[in-house]
Structures are given as C-alpha cells and as structure tokens.
Design an enzyme around this catalytic site. Sequence first.
Site, PDB file in Angstrom:
ATOM      1  N   CYS A 295       0.320  -1.244   0.217  1.00  6.12           N
ATOM      2  CA  CYS A 295      -0.207   0.082  -0.189  1.00  6.12           C
ATOM      3  C   CYS A 295       0.769   0.952  -0.162  1.00  6.12           C
ATOM      4  O   CYS A 295       1.996   1.437   1.031  1.00  6.12           O
ATOM      5  CB  CYS A 295      -0.881   0.133   1.131  1.00  6.12           C
ATOM      6  SG  CYS A 295      -1.524   0.898   1.669  1.00  6.12           S
TER       7      CYS A 295
ATOM      8  N   CYS B 288       0.736   3.070   3.263  1.00  8.34           N
ATOM      9  CA  CYS B 288       1.702   2.784   4.514  1.00  8.34           C
ATOM     10  C   CYS B 288       3.081   2.845   4.455  1.00  8.34           C
ATOM     11  O   CYS B 288       3.786   2.901   5.122  1.00  8.34           O
ATOM     12  CB  CYS B 288       1.123   0.350   4.723  1.00  8.34           C
ATOM     13  SG  CYS B 288       0.086   0.161   5.116  1.00  8.34           S
TER      14      CYS B 288
ATOM     15  N   ASP C 211      -0.179  16.459  -0.434  1.00  2.62           N
ATOM     16  CA  ASP C 211      -0.919  15.698  -1.678  1.00  2.62           C
ATOM     17  C   ASP C 211       0.291  15.827  -3.194  1.00  2.62           C
ATOM     18  O   ASP C 211       0.519  16.382  -3.409  1.00  2.62           O
ATOM     19  CB  ASP C 211      -2.321  15.985  -2.486  1.00  2.62           C
ATOM     20  CG  ASP C 211      -3.177  14.436  -2.973  1.00  2.62           C
ATOM     21  OD1 ASP C 211      -3.634  14.490  -2.798  1.00  2.62           O
ATOM     22  OD2 ASP C 211      -2.514  14.831  -4.089  1.00  2.62           O
TER      23      ASP C 211
ATOM     24  N   HIS D 169      -2.842   1.014   9.294  1.00  2.00           N
ATOM     25  CA  HIS D 169      -3.858   0.022   7.892  1.00  2.00           C
ATOM     26  C   HIS D 169      -5.134  -0.204   7.867  1.00  2.00           C
ATOM     27  O   HIS D 169      -5.249  -1.065   8.666  1.00  2.00           O
ATOM     28  CB  HIS D 169      -3.462  -0.665   6.970  1.00  2.00           C
ATOM     29  CG  HIS D 169      -3.993  -1.384   5.267  1.00  2.00           C
ATOM     30  ND1 HIS D 169      -3.714   0.189   4.411  1.00  2.00           N
ATOM     31  CD2 HIS D 169      -5.031  -0.998   5.028  1.00  2.00           C
ATOM     32  CE1 HIS D 169      -4.884  -0.424   3.194  1.00  2.00           C
ATOM     33  NE2 HIS D 169      -5.306  -1.150   3.677  1.00  2.00           N
TER      34      HIS D 169
ATOM     35  N   ASN E 260     -13.285  10.691   1.167  1.00  2.94           N
ATOM     36  CA  ASN E 260     -14.045   9.419   0.246  1.00  2.94           C
ATOM     37  C   ASN E 260     -13.551   8.543   0.338  1.00  2.94           C
ATOM     38  O   ASN E 260     -12.516   7.965   0.907  1.00  2.94           O
ATOM     39  CB  ASN E 260     -12.974   9.741  -1.203  1.00  2.94           C
ATOM     40  CG  ASN E 260     -13.715  11.501  -1.820  1.00  2.94           C
ATOM     41  OD1 ASN E 260     -14.212  12.059  -2.138  1.00  2.94           O
ATOM     42  ND2 ASN E 260     -11.812  12.127  -2.285  1.00  2.94           N
TER      43      ASN E 260
ATOM     44  N   THR F  84      -9.472   6.682  -4.429  1.00  2.00           N
ATOM     45  CA  THR F  84      -8.432   5.991  -5.383  1.00  2.00           C
ATOM     46  C   THR F  84      -7.578   5.170  -4.496  1.00  2.00           C
ATOM     47  O   THR F  84      -7.088   4.430  -5.168  1.00  2.00           O
ATOM     48  CB  THR F  84      -8.215   7.017  -6.305  1.00  2.00           C
ATOM     49  OG1 THR F  84      -7.496   7.528  -5.114  1.00  2.00           O
ATOM     50  CG2 THR F  84      -9.320   7.205  -7.008  1.00  2.00           C
TER      51      THR F  84
ATOM     52  N   HIS G 124      -6.956   2.935   1.262  1.00  2.00           N
ATOM     53  CA  HIS G 124      -5.848   3.113   3.098  1.00  2.00           C
ATOM     54  C   HIS G 124      -6.703   4.527   3.508  1.00  2.00           C
ATOM     55  O   HIS G 124      -6.380   5.392   2.695  1.00  2.00           O
ATOM     56  CB  HIS G 124      -4.146   3.608   2.654  1.00  2.00           C
ATOM     57  CG  HIS G 124      -3.487   3.597   4.585  1.00  2.00           C
ATOM     58  ND1 HIS G 124      -2.659   2.789   4.874  1.00  2.00           N
ATOM     59  CD2 HIS G 124      -4.023   4.887   4.754  1.00  2.00           C
ATOM     60  CE1 HIS G 124      -2.352   3.209   5.934  1.00  2.00           C
ATOM     61  NE2 HIS G 124      -3.313   4.538   6.067  1.00  2.00           N
TER      62      HIS G 124
ATOM     63  N   HIS H 289      -8.356   7.388   4.348  1.00  2.00           N
ATOM     64  CA  HIS H 289      -7.363   9.021   4.282  1.00  2.00           C
ATOM     65  C   HIS H 289      -8.476  10.332   4.443  1.00  2.00           C
ATOM     66  O   HIS H 289      -9.426  10.021   3.878  1.00  2.00           O
ATOM     67  CB  HIS H 289      -6.540   9.564   3.224  1.00  2.00           C
ATOM     68  CG  HIS H 289      -6.791   8.976   1.876  1.00  2.00           C
ATOM     69  ND1 HIS H 289      -7.416   7.730   1.781  1.00  2.00           N
ATOM     70  CD2 HIS H 289      -7.301   9.785   1.634  1.00  2.00           C
ATOM     71  CE1 HIS H 289      -7.621   7.900  -0.080  1.00  2.00           C
ATOM     72  NE2 HIS H 289      -7.762   9.196  -0.075  1.00  2.00           N
TER      73      HIS H 289
ATOM     74  N   HIS I  93      -9.236  14.030   3.295  1.00  2.00           N
ATOM     75  CA  HIS I  93      -8.185  14.840   2.741  1.00  2.00           C
ATOM     76  C   HIS I  93      -8.507  16.627   3.707  1.00  2.00           C
ATOM     77  O   HIS I  93      -9.730  16.928   3.725  1.00  2.00           O
ATOM     78  CB  HIS I  93      -9.014  15.269   1.566  1.00  2.00           C
ATOM     79  CG  HIS I  93      -8.612  14.317   0.383  1.00  2.00           C
ATOM     80  ND1 HIS I  93      -7.901  14.537  -0.945  1.00  2.00           N
ATOM     81  CD2 HIS I  93      -9.159  12.830   0.206  1.00  2.00           C
ATOM     82  CE1 HIS I  93      -7.966  13.235  -1.059  1.00  2.00           C
ATOM     83  NE2 HIS I  93      -8.710  12.507  -0.726  1.00  2.00           N
TER      84      HIS I  93
HETATM   85  P1  5GP Z   1      -8.858   9.075  -2.779  1.00  2.00           P
HETATM   86  O1  5GP Z   1     -10.028  10.016  -4.401  1.00  2.00           O
HETATM   87  O2  5GP Z   1      -8.462   7.540  -3.038  1.00  2.00           O
HETATM   88  O3  5GP Z   1     -10.341  10.172  -1.688  1.00  2.00           O
HETATM   89  O4  5GP Z   1      -7.343  10.436  -2.454  1.00  2.00           O
HETATM   90  C1  5GP Z   1      -6.161  10.025  -3.086  1.00  2.00           C
HETATM   91  C2  5GP Z   1      -5.401  11.400  -3.077  1.00  2.00           C
HETATM   92  O5  5GP Z   1      -4.017  10.703  -2.846  1.00  2.00           O
HETATM   93  C3  5GP Z   1      -5.400  11.372  -4.105  1.00  2.00           C
HETATM   94  O6  5GP Z   1      -5.666  12.914  -3.782  1.00  2.00           O
HETATM   95  C4  5GP Z   1      -4.234  11.155  -4.939  1.00  2.00           C
HETATM   96  O7  5GP Z   1      -3.214  12.371  -5.929  1.00  2.00           O
HETATM   97  C5  5GP Z   1      -2.532  11.558  -3.780  1.00  2.00           C
HETATM   98  N1  5GP Z   1      -1.745  10.347  -3.919  1.00  2.00           N
HETATM   99  C6  5GP Z   1      -2.175   8.430  -4.349  1.00  2.00           C
HETATM  100  N2  5GP Z   1      -0.694   8.318  -4.368  1.00  2.00           N
HETATM  101  C7  5GP Z   1      -0.101   9.468  -4.329  1.00  2.00           C
HETATM  102  C8  5GP Z   1       1.720   9.638  -3.219  1.00  2.00           C
HETATM  103  O8  5GP Z   1       2.507   7.894  -3.348  1.00  2.00           O
HETATM  104  N3  5GP Z   1       1.587  10.684  -2.635  1.00  2.00           N
HETATM  105  C9  5GP Z   1       1.248  11.403  -1.550  1.00  2.00           C
HETATM  106  N4  5GP Z   1       1.688  12.475  -1.400  1.00  2.00           N
HETATM  107  N5  5GP Z   1      -0.346  11.547  -2.617  1.00  2.00           N
HETATM  108  C10 5GP Z   1      -0.436  10.510  -3.469  1.00  2.00           C
HETATM  109 ZN    ZN Z   2      -2.272   1.310   3.823  1.00  2.00          ZN
END
Ligand code: 5GP
Ligand code: ZN
Length: 115
Positions: free
Chosen positions: A4, A7, A30, A46, A85, A93, A96, A98, A100
């Site tokens: 992940c 993680c 982000d 996780h 989300n 997406t 894990h 999170h 925002h």
């Molecule tokens: P979700 O769409 O799952 O709510 O948000 C996932 C967020 O994780 C997205 O805004 C994406 O830009 C961010 N993200 C994905 N991979 C990485 C990464 O490797 N590093 C960082 N800092 N953000 C990530």
């Molecule tokens: Zn994770």
Amino acid sequence: MSECVFCMIARGEIPAKVVYSDEHVIAFDDIAPQAPVHTLIIPKVHYDRMGPDVPSEVTCALFAAVPKVAEAKGVAESGYRVIVNNGPDAMQTVEHLHVHVIGGRRMSHGMVNFG
Ligand code: 5GP
Ligand code: ZN
C-alpha cells in the site's frame, strides 16, 4: 510488508512532504494538489476505509489532527474543506483511510459532483 502506497509513506519508504505526525497519524501534502493547500491525514496503521474496524482513538486522532494541519498550512483562519472519499461511489482511489484537508482559495457551494 504492505505494498500500500500510504503504508509505504507512513514507514518512510516513499518520500512525502510531512506536515504533522503523532502516535496514530501522519499528515503529508497530496502529490497532485487540487487547491493551494491539499494535505492528507492517514492512520499509521492500515485500514481500507471508514468502518467498524477502525478504533475510536484512531478516528479521534485523525480529526484531532485536522486543525493542527490547518494551522501548519496557514488556513486555520481562512477556512478549509475536510473530505473523506469512502469507497467506490465516493471515488476513493487509494484504499488506505485518509482525510483530505483542502483550502487556500474560495470554493463553490457545491459539495457533490456526479460524473
Ligand atoms: P482519494 O481519491 O482516494 O480520496 O485520494 C487519494 C489521494 O492520494 C489523491 O488526491 C492522490 O493525488 C493522492 N496520492 C496518490 N498517491 C500518492 C503518493 O504517492 N503520494 C502522495 N503524497 N499523494 C498521493
Ligand atoms: Zn496502507
């Protein structure tokens, strides 16, 4: 070891711009910010998403970190939006959990966009 991506960030295996960290959570910017301030707060352990498996102290730590992140990012006074989300219909997406924290410019009233 988990593959992940969040993680891996929590373990320091992938670089990230860390904004805040404590016993339970770590916050980092982000990689593809959708506003001048776009920081993610994740539990260090996780969990795929919000659900009954997430201990209340972890949920508390996630939300307790929000104003600390806002202060660190300079948006405590101007305001910010807090988004989780959660699952497919919300277009999560990264599986894990999170939070925002988004701010730094005025947003529209609309909170929900259907694709
Ligand atoms: P979700 O769409 O799952 O709510 O948000 C996932 C967020 O994780 C997205 O805004 C994406 O830009 C961010 N993200 C994905 N991979 C990485 C990464 O490797 N590093 C960082 N800092 N953000 C990530
Ligand atoms: Zn994770």
